[in-house]
Design a protein around this motif. Structure first.
Motif, mmCIF file in Angstrom:
data_model
loop_
_atom_site.group_PDB
_atom_site.id
_atom_site.type_symbol
_atom_site.label_atom_id
_atom_site.label_comp_id
_atom_site.label_asym_id
_atom_site.label_seq_id
_atom_site.Cartn_x
_atom_site.Cartn_y
_atom_site.Cartn_z
ATOM 1 N N THR A 1 0.859 -1.178 0.000
ATOM 2 C CA THR A 1 0.000 0.000 0.000
ATOM 3 C C THR A 1 0.898 1.231 0.000
ATOM 4 O O THR A 1 1.716 1.394 0.902
ATOM 5 C CB THR A 1 -0.912 -0.002 1.242
ATOM 6 O OG1 THR A 1 -1.685 -1.212 1.248
ATOM 7 C CG2 THR A 1 -1.858 1.192 1.222
ATOM 8 N N PRO A 2 0.776 2.118 -1.002
ATOM 9 C CA PRO A 2 1.733 3.219 -1.157
ATOM 10 C C PRO A 2 1.929 4.079 0.077
ATOM 11 O O PRO A 2 3.050 4.520 0.347
ATOM 12 C CB PRO A 2 1.125 4.032 -2.311
ATOM 13 C CG PRO A 2 0.396 3.026 -3.120
ATOM 14 C CD PRO A 2 -0.171 2.042 -2.132
ATOM 15 N N ALA A 3 0.873 4.343 0.843
ATOM 16 C CA ALA A 3 1.000 5.210 2.008
ATOM 17 C C ALA A 3 1.950 4.646 3.057
ATOM 18 O O ALA A 3 2.440 5.387 3.913
ATOM 19 C CB ALA A 3 -0.378 5.449 2.638
ATOM 20 N N TYR A 4 2.233 3.349 2.998
ATOM 21 C CA TYR A 4 3.061 2.683 4.006
ATOM 22 C C TYR A 4 4.402 2.230 3.428
ATOM 23 O O TYR A 4 5.142 1.501 4.072
ATOM 24 C CB TYR A 4 2.316 1.478 4.584
ATOM 25 C CG TYR A 4 1.032 1.854 5.282
ATOM 26 C CD1 TYR A 4 0.964 1.952 6.667
ATOM 27 C CD2 TYR A 4 -0.125 2.138 4.557
ATOM 28 C CE1 TYR A 4 -0.208 2.317 7.305
ATOM 29 C CE2 TYR A 4 -1.307 2.501 5.186
ATOM 30 C CZ TYR A 4 -1.340 2.594 6.554
ATOM 31 O OH TYR A 4 -2.511 2.960 7.177
ATOM 32 N N ARG A 5 4.711 2.667 2.239
ATOM 33 C CA ARG A 5 5.942 2.237 1.570
ATOM 34 C C ARG A 5 7.159 2.852 2.239
ATOM 35 O O ARG A 5 7.186 4.048 2.539
ATOM 36 C CB ARG A 5 5.899 2.630 0.095
ATOM 37 C CG ARG A 5 7.060 2.079 -0.712
ATOM 38 C CD ARG A 5 6.956 2.489 -2.170
ATOM 39 N NE ARG A 5 7.989 1.832 -2.947
ATOM 40 C CZ ARG A 5 8.179 2.027 -4.244
ATOM 41 N NH1 ARG A 5 7.383 2.866 -4.897
ATOM 42 N NH2 ARG A 5 9.129 1.401 -4.894
ATOM 43 N N SER A 6 8.191 2.055 2.450
ATOM 44 C CA SER A 6 9.372 2.527 3.166
ATOM 45 C C SER A 6 10.201 3.475 2.311
ATOM 46 O O SER A 6 10.125 3.485 1.077
ATOM 47 C CB SER A 6 10.243 1.329 3.592
ATOM 48 O OG SER A 6 10.854 0.742 2.454
ATOM 49 N N ALA A 7 11.027 4.264 2.993
ATOM 50 C CA ALA A 7 11.891 5.220 2.304
ATOM 51 C C ALA A 7 12.873 4.504 1.390
ATOM 52 O O ALA A 7 13.116 4.932 0.254
ATOM 53 C CB ALA A 7 12.642 6.057 3.339
ATOM 54 N N GLU A 8 13.434 3.390 1.842
ATOM 55 C CA GLU A 8 14.428 2.692 1.028
ATOM 56 C C GLU A 8 13.824 2.062 -0.208
ATOM 57 O O GLU A 8 14.476 1.955 -1.258
ATOM 58 C CB GLU A 8 15.185 1.646 1.858
ATOM 59 C CG GLU A 8 14.319 0.566 2.496
ATOM 60 C CD GLU A 8 13.838 0.922 3.885
ATOM 61 O OE1 GLU A 8 13.615 -0.007 4.677
ATOM 62 O OE2 GLU A 8 13.680 2.117 4.180
#
Length: 481
Positions: A186-193
């Motif tokens: 889910t894009p809203a929870y995608r990590s920075a890396e």
């Protein structure tokens, strides 16, 4: 059953009483991206405790074997138990795998907090239980890959947090089903890396991101931030360093304590820690679980009533020890800011289809499949061992159409969009050169960005269009209407 009746039978709409292996469908659970969930009991054993039966929508979907293996590896009180698996043959001959799990009668995390207005220690305890579930998962070489509020159910019987929906999960040795360049979750929870990987490998068609336990921890941090503040955290804009490599700064949003002053200081620190840009600074699920449990225990002790001890008759009320100050209950964020945001979104709806051009908005097209909508995860999913949506199910999906994965690939430049110069610079300051196009940050919440822009690195961007005076006419000015 004749062929007409058989063709009308679809895995997403099994009638009550249908037998799937040794299990009989007795209720509807919901439909996810890859499977339909039913409430079932063992045939001939009615009445009995129900189970969650998840049936593949597509024939021989390999994701189900991967999910079955993942669940078989993990045993934890906050993870539904795997009970059975097998294959169901459609009357027309197609074979659909299924898995059977413990039925979880519960409420999605965000919704539960909104309804129950729990004490702070209860909220922290739920986060700790979710972290313990991730600890058990990571110990088996597995990653959930879709940790979020909608995939944590609070069980009605005992208030325990249950981590559900392992359809996107992967474990060591499992086949990789996500194509290069795509991303599952889910894009809203995608990590920075993960976002940085896409930026740094945007020209490499064979590049494939490998999810790690720290991606789950970042998603848990987003969940905690959203749970406490009612908003999503945002990263800073991506930038290139002195050698031309894409980088990301730390969280652009304020720490939770700036929005909710009554938050416990240690909890505030832990949430910021989970959202660190550098994954090695987040720690492990075990370390976070232990720290969260300590916070919950300490808040509980602070809120406990003082011990009643006999007081000497001569002791005045002014010299008697006073009880510790009460800690205010964890309250859901007030609704009026959300109402103001909704009103603002309505005013922006006049611009909703438009992207920024010299400070004016102009029309873009949708940039990501609906399945990736971050707000879909907040739909109520009650009583499932797997997440399902509230989407209407009056008509069966076409099984011949390939399923759309929730992915967050880089946006392709649109027709008429401004492009960076030979040095990779866009026309105006503050515009971002990304994948051959120029983009600008829009003042929209992530929930309102879908269809109006593009969510990347947790922020909303819109395409910058070229100067319309430089465009060629699209019609003959001399033609009559």
């Amino acid at each position: 059953m004749d062929r007409t009746q058989a063709s009308a039978l679809h895995p997403a709409l099994l009638p009550l009483g249908t037998d799937v292996g040794p299990w009989r469908v007795v209720g509807w659970g919901g439909q996810g991206v890859y499977g339909a969930v039913y409430q079932a009991v063992r045939a001939g054993a009615e009445p009995a405790h129900p189970v969650a039966l998840k049936l593949a929508l597509l024939p021989r979907d390999p994701r189900f074997a991967r999910e079955r293996e993942l669940l078989a590896r993990v045993e934890h009180p906050s993870i539904p138990r795997l009970l059975d698996s097998g294959e169901w043959q459609h009357p027309l001959g197609t074979v659909h795998p299924y898995i059977v799990m413990e039925w979880v009668d519960g409420t999605p995390l965000y919704e539960w907090v909104q309804e129950h207005q729990p004490a702070p220690e209860q909220v922290v305890r739920l986060l700790a239980q979710t972290a313990r579930a991730l600890e058990a998962l990571h110990a088996q070489g597995a990653v959930h890959r879709d940790v979020k509020g909608g995939n944590v159910l609070v069980r009605r019987s005992d208030g325990r947090a249950m981590l559900v929906d392992f359809g996107s999960g992967i474990h060591s040795g499992a086949a990789t089903l996500t194509p290069p360049g795509a991303w599952t979750g889910t894009p809203a929870y995608r990590s920075a890396e993960s976002s940085l990987f896409s930026l740094r490998h945007m020209r490499d068609v064979a590049a494939r991101y490998s999810d790690k336990p720290t991606d789950d921890l970042y998603a848990l941090g987003v969940t905690a931030y959203r749970l406490i503040t009612g908003t999503y955290p945002e990263l800073s804009d991506p930038f290139k360093d002195e050698v031309g490599v894409w980088q990301l700064g730390e969280m652009n949003s304020p720490p939770p304590s700036a929005l909710v002053p009554q938050i416990d200081p240690q909890l505030d620190t832990l949430i910021v820690r989970m959202l660190r840009v550098h994954p090695e600074e987040r720690g492990t699920a075990r370390e976070l679980a232990e720290a969260l449990e300590q916070v919950s225990e300490r808040i509980t002790l602070q809120r406990a009533p003082p011990q009643m001890t006999p007081q000497p008759a001569e002791m005045s009320s002014s010299t008697r020890p006073s009880p510790p100050p009460a800690v205010s209950r964890m309250r859901a964020p007030p609704r009026w800011p959300q109402a103001m945001a909704a009103a603002t979104a309505l005013m922006l709806s006049a611009w909703a289809g438009w992207a920024v051009r010299d400070g004016i908005l102009a029309m873009p097209s949708a940039t990501r499949p609906e399945a990736a909508d971050s707000e879909r995860e907040e739909a109520s999913t009650v009583g499932l061992g797997d997440t399902a949506s509230r989407a209407p199910t009056s008509s069966a999906p076409d099984a011949s159409v390939p399923e759309v994965m929730a992915e967050d690939s880089l946006p392709e430049p649109r027709e008429g969009q401004a492009t960076p110069d030979a040095k990779g610079r866009c026309p105006r300051k503050g515009q971002l050169a990304l994948n051959g196009g120029c983009w600008v940050r829009l003042g929209l919440e992530r929930e309102d960005c879908e269809g109006s822009g593009y969510v990347f690195t947790s922020q909303c961007y819109g395409p910058v269009l070229s100067n319309p005076r430089h465009r060629q006419p699209t019609s003959d000015p001399g033609s009559q209407p």
